[in-house]
Design a protein around this motif. Structure first.
Motif, mmCIF file in Angstrom:
data_model
loop_
_atom_site.group_PDB
_atom_site.id
_atom_site.type_symbol
_atom_site.label_atom_id
_atom_site.label_comp_id
_atom_site.label_asym_id
_atom_site.label_seq_id
_atom_site.Cartn_x
_atom_site.Cartn_y
_atom_site.Cartn_z
ATOM 1 N N ALA A 95 0.793 -1.216 0.050
ATOM 2 C CA ALA A 95 -0.081 0.039 -0.006
ATOM 3 C C ALA A 95 0.921 1.352 -0.054
ATOM 4 C CB ALA A 95 -0.988 0.101 1.245
ATOM 5 N N GLN A 96 1.877 1.276 0.711
ATOM 6 C CA GLN A 96 3.118 2.267 0.534
ATOM 7 C C GLN A 96 3.523 2.788 -0.827
ATOM 8 O OE1 GLN A 96 3.552 4.396 2.924
ATOM 9 N NE2 GLN A 96 5.378 5.731 2.181
ATOM 10 N N ARG A 97 3.865 1.484 -1.402
ATOM 11 C CA ARG A 97 4.385 1.971 -2.728
ATOM 12 C C ARG A 97 3.213 2.365 -3.702
ATOM 13 N NH1 ARG A 97 6.090 -3.124 -3.367
ATOM 14 N NH2 ARG A 97 4.568 -3.791 -4.213
ATOM 15 N N GLU A 98 2.067 1.660 -3.567
ATOM 16 C CA GLU A 98 0.865 2.352 -4.601
ATOM 17 C C GLU A 98 0.635 3.478 -4.045
ATOM 18 O OE1 GLU A 98 -2.083 -0.815 -3.902
ATOM 19 O OE2 GLU A 98 -0.993 -2.226 -5.327
ATOM 20 N N MET A 99 0.370 3.923 -2.646
ATOM 21 C CA MET A 99 0.282 5.228 -2.459
ATOM 22 C C MET A 99 1.055 6.141 -2.949
ATOM 23 S SD MET A 99 1.571 8.007 -0.302
ATOM 24 C CE MET A 99 2.653 6.982 0.564
ATOM 25 N N LYS A 100 2.464 5.981 -3.185
ATOM 26 C CA LYS A 100 3.380 7.017 -3.902
ATOM 27 C C LYS A 100 2.998 6.823 -5.326
ATOM 28 C CE LYS A 100 7.121 5.969 -0.509
ATOM 29 N NZ LYS A 100 8.157 7.161 -0.356
ATOM 30 N N GLN A 101 2.519 5.997 -5.923
ATOM 31 C CA GLN A 101 2.165 6.019 -7.696
ATOM 32 C C GLN A 101 0.908 6.714 -7.551
ATOM 33 O OE1 GLN A 101 1.833 1.648 -7.889
ATOM 34 N NE2 GLN A 101 3.663 1.423 -9.114
ATOM 35 N N VAL A 102 0.195 6.408 -6.417
ATOM 36 C CA VAL A 102 -1.345 7.379 -6.668
ATOM 37 C C VAL A 102 -0.853 8.993 -6.564
ATOM 38 C CG1 VAL A 102 -3.326 8.021 -5.450
ATOM 39 C CG2 VAL A 102 -2.519 5.751 -5.962
#
Length: 145
Positions: free
Chosen positions: A117-124
């Motif tokens: 989720a941390q990685r995906e949050m950065k992508q978002v």
């Protein structure tokens, strides 16, 4: 009866093939920057990013026009914008408390609250930053009149 069975079978196959092409986002990462903006930011910043969203009228602080970021800073400060959207880092703010939601935390929770989720949050957030870059009105004031 056989023709009716064939027709129903063809209709079912057609519906199944249309469903296979339909795209439905499963996580925030599946959305474009514009879609994320419209879903999370437009209530305050308006659909065009100029600050006229329906919630803006009820806020004490003025909602900034996001289409003039480059003009205000002389360039588009992507890292600063990403940090502002994230909202979880150290912040020295001379004009008071933060009124914008801490989207980094909200996106992290929405994506599951773990390492992925941390990685995906950065992508978002990166998608949002690129969308904001794309809506910049860099024309000098005299050219807009």
């Amino acid at each position: 009866m056989r023709n009716r069975t064939v027709t129903i079978g063809l209709a079912a196959a057609l519906l199944a093939s249309v469903g296979a092409y339909a795209f439905e986002a499963v996580t925030l990462v599946d959305y474009s920057g514009e879609e994320i903006f419209l879903r999370y930011c437009s209530a305050c910043h308006g659909e065009t990013g100029r600050g006229g969203g329906p919630v803006a009228r009820g806020l004490v602080a003025a909602v900034p026009n996001l289409t003039t970021i480059s003009r205000r800073y002389g360039e588009f400060p992507a890292m600063r914008i990403a940090e502002t959207i994230d909202g979880r880092g150290a912040r020295i703010d001379s004009h008071g408390t933060r009124t914008m939601p801490v989207w980094g935390y909200e996106f992290w929770v929405e994506e599951g609250g773990d390492v992925v989720a941390q990685r995906e949050m950065k992508q978002v957030i990166a998608k949002l930053v690129e969308y904001l870059r794309s809506i910049q009105d860099d024309a000098p004031a005299q050219d807009r009149e």
